[in-house]
Design an enzyme around this catalytic site. Structure first.
Site, PDB file in Angstrom:
ATOM      1  CD  GLU A  66      -2.899  -1.080  -0.120  1.00  0.00           C
ATOM      2  OE1 GLU A  66      -3.026   0.059  -0.797  1.00  0.00           O
ATOM      3  OE2 GLU A  66      -3.617  -2.086  -0.378  1.00  0.00           O
ATOM      4  CE1 TYR A 149      -6.236   3.339  -0.203  1.00  0.00           C
ATOM      5  CE2 TYR A 149      -3.882   3.139   0.202  1.00  0.00           C
ATOM      6  CZ  TYR A 149      -4.974   2.525  -0.414  1.00  0.00           C
ATOM      7  OH  TYR A 149      -4.985   1.565  -1.235  1.00  0.00           O
ATOM      8  CG  ASP A 167      -7.872   4.799  -4.044  1.00  0.00           C
ATOM      9  OD1 ASP A 167      -9.095   4.792  -4.205  1.00  0.00           O
ATOM     10  OD2 ASP A 167      -7.333   4.023  -5.002  1.00  0.00           O
TER      11      ASP A 167
END
Length: 403
Positions: A66, A149, A167
DNA sequence: AACTCGGGGTT
DNA sequence: AACCCAGAGTT
């Protein structure tokens, strides 16, 4: 939009909105987004890409993926993820590594603060949590580089925590689905999208749902040419019904970025060339390059090069020739740089190491203070031991080719 | 709330 | 060329 009933969300609709008062801002059916869970997850199971990080639920590997995927497309991340996972297979190996070695793996991917923060955060997890990534959102998000996020993505995927991700994909999907008229690239719009994302989230399988929305944005609800015929949500997509998918998302237009002019100096001492390490923080922090700096107003590129070599390395040089010109586009400026071959005017460079003896084989800087923390002379075949940013890597290649 | 921070794939 | 990407930290 007179007369007609318009469900779209005007750009000036809200300054504040929570999940609970969404119904005041939206028509009643607009808040009910749960209908999309079944068709979306069904589509995802059938059409999702086979990506390396989808074979694990290990929070460390999910985290790494990520972080790499921030502002970076999947195709670009895959080779970096594989290399990184091989070199740092668990959080202890990452925490125990030298930053320079982490940057070596990260070299060329950009946004190097991601690597610095991930490395630092890994050490904090090892020290504070015995290597166990906290499944508590507040504890996890207190780590450097872990924002809304990352926290939502890692904890939903690895720990099934019901946290909505927001996102670029999610904002685009929601903007089209609901005809959200606020610009997606403005800070003030964030809350709207987060609340919509919270409203649609599948609490039974948040990790899969979050990935499904993002996958839809990447494969179907693309920025250009969305494939609405293949979209499992098109039946209830407002912009599709209005043939307005191309009008969403709305984006604030940003002024063009300025141009910055720099001079770069390549100087040899015998068979060795001088390279310098950038400060740990800021632009391209911790990466290596050939001495470079901005050209002052009214200053010639050659004069700037001579000045920069004196300021950064304490070296008196003369410019011999122009090696190449670099053009490179960064996020907030465009770079034009003249790269000069230089020659030392005198042989004493007091601020620079005489050789690379102060550095170990991995390129870490254990005695950097002794050589002004910046420069080192290396033979061309040693250049690959140092992480270079993209623009400098071009110069490096030229030197390697020539030698 | 704007600005800083890379590099590359797509169109 | 322009756009934009599984954003976060700083000011």
């Amino acid at each position: 939009m007179k007369g007609g009933h318009d469900d779209s969300i005007p750009g000036d609709a809200l300054s504040e909105c929570s999940v609970t008062n969404l119904s005041k801002l939206f028509p009643a059916d607009a808040v009910d987004l749960k209908w999309m869970q079944a068709p979306l997850i069904s589509w995802y199971r059938a059409c999702k890409r086979d990506l390396p990080w989808r074979w694990t639920k290990d929070p460390y590997h999910i985290w790494v993926s990520e972080v790499m995927l921030q502002q970076t497309q999947v195709a670009a991340v895959i080779p970096y993820y594989l290399k990184f996972s091989h070199r740092f297979p668990d959080i202890f190996r990452l925490a125990g590594a030298d930053l320079q070695d982490v940057l070596m793996i990260w070299e060329g991917m950009g946004y190097y603060a991601r690597a610095r923060n991930l490395h630092k955060a890994a050490g904090m997890v090892v020290n504070r949590h015995r290597g166990r990534i906290p499944d508590d959102p507040e504890a996890f998000q207190s780590l450097p580089g872990v924002g809304d996020y990352i926290a939502a993505a890692v904890l939903s995927i690895a720990f099934d925590r019901p946290l909505p991700v927001v996102d670029g994909n999610v904002k685009r999907v929601l903007a089209r689905l609901m005809k959200v008229g606020v610009p997606v690239n403005k800070t003030s719009s964030y809350k709207i999208f987060r609340n919509l994302a919270a409203a649609m989230l599948d609490h039974d399988d948040p990790g899969t749902f979050n990935q499904a929305v993002m996958e839809l944005g990447a494969l179907i609800c693309r920025p250009k040419n969305p494939d609405c015929r293949a979209c499992p949500l098109s039946g209830k997509c407002r912009s599709h019904q209005d043939k307005a998918a191309a009008s969403y998302p709305v984006r604030e237009i940003k002024p063009p970025v300025p141009e910055r002019r720099q001079a770069v100096g390549v100087v040899f001492r015998g068979s060795r060339v001088l390279i310098v390490r950038r400060p740990e923080n800021g632009l391209l922090g911790g990466l290596w390059e050939f001495p470079s700096g901005d050209i002052d107003n009214g200053e010639s590129p050659e004069a700037a090069c001579v000045r920069i070599m004196r300021e950064q390395a304490g070296l008196d040089v003369t410019v011999t020739s122009l090696l190449t010109r670099i053009r490179h586009t960064y996020s907030h400026f465009r770079l034009k740089a003249d790269v000069f071959i230089c020659k030392e005017a005198s042989q004493n460079g007091p601020m620079v190491a005489e050789n690379a003896a102060g550095f170990d084989a991995s390129g870490s800087t254990q005695t950097s203070e002794a050589i002004n923390g910046r420069g080192v002379w290396v033979s061309p075949d040693e250049l690959d031991r140092y992480p270079f940013h993209r623009a400098a890597a071009g110069v490096k290649s030229l030197i390697l080719t020539a030698s």
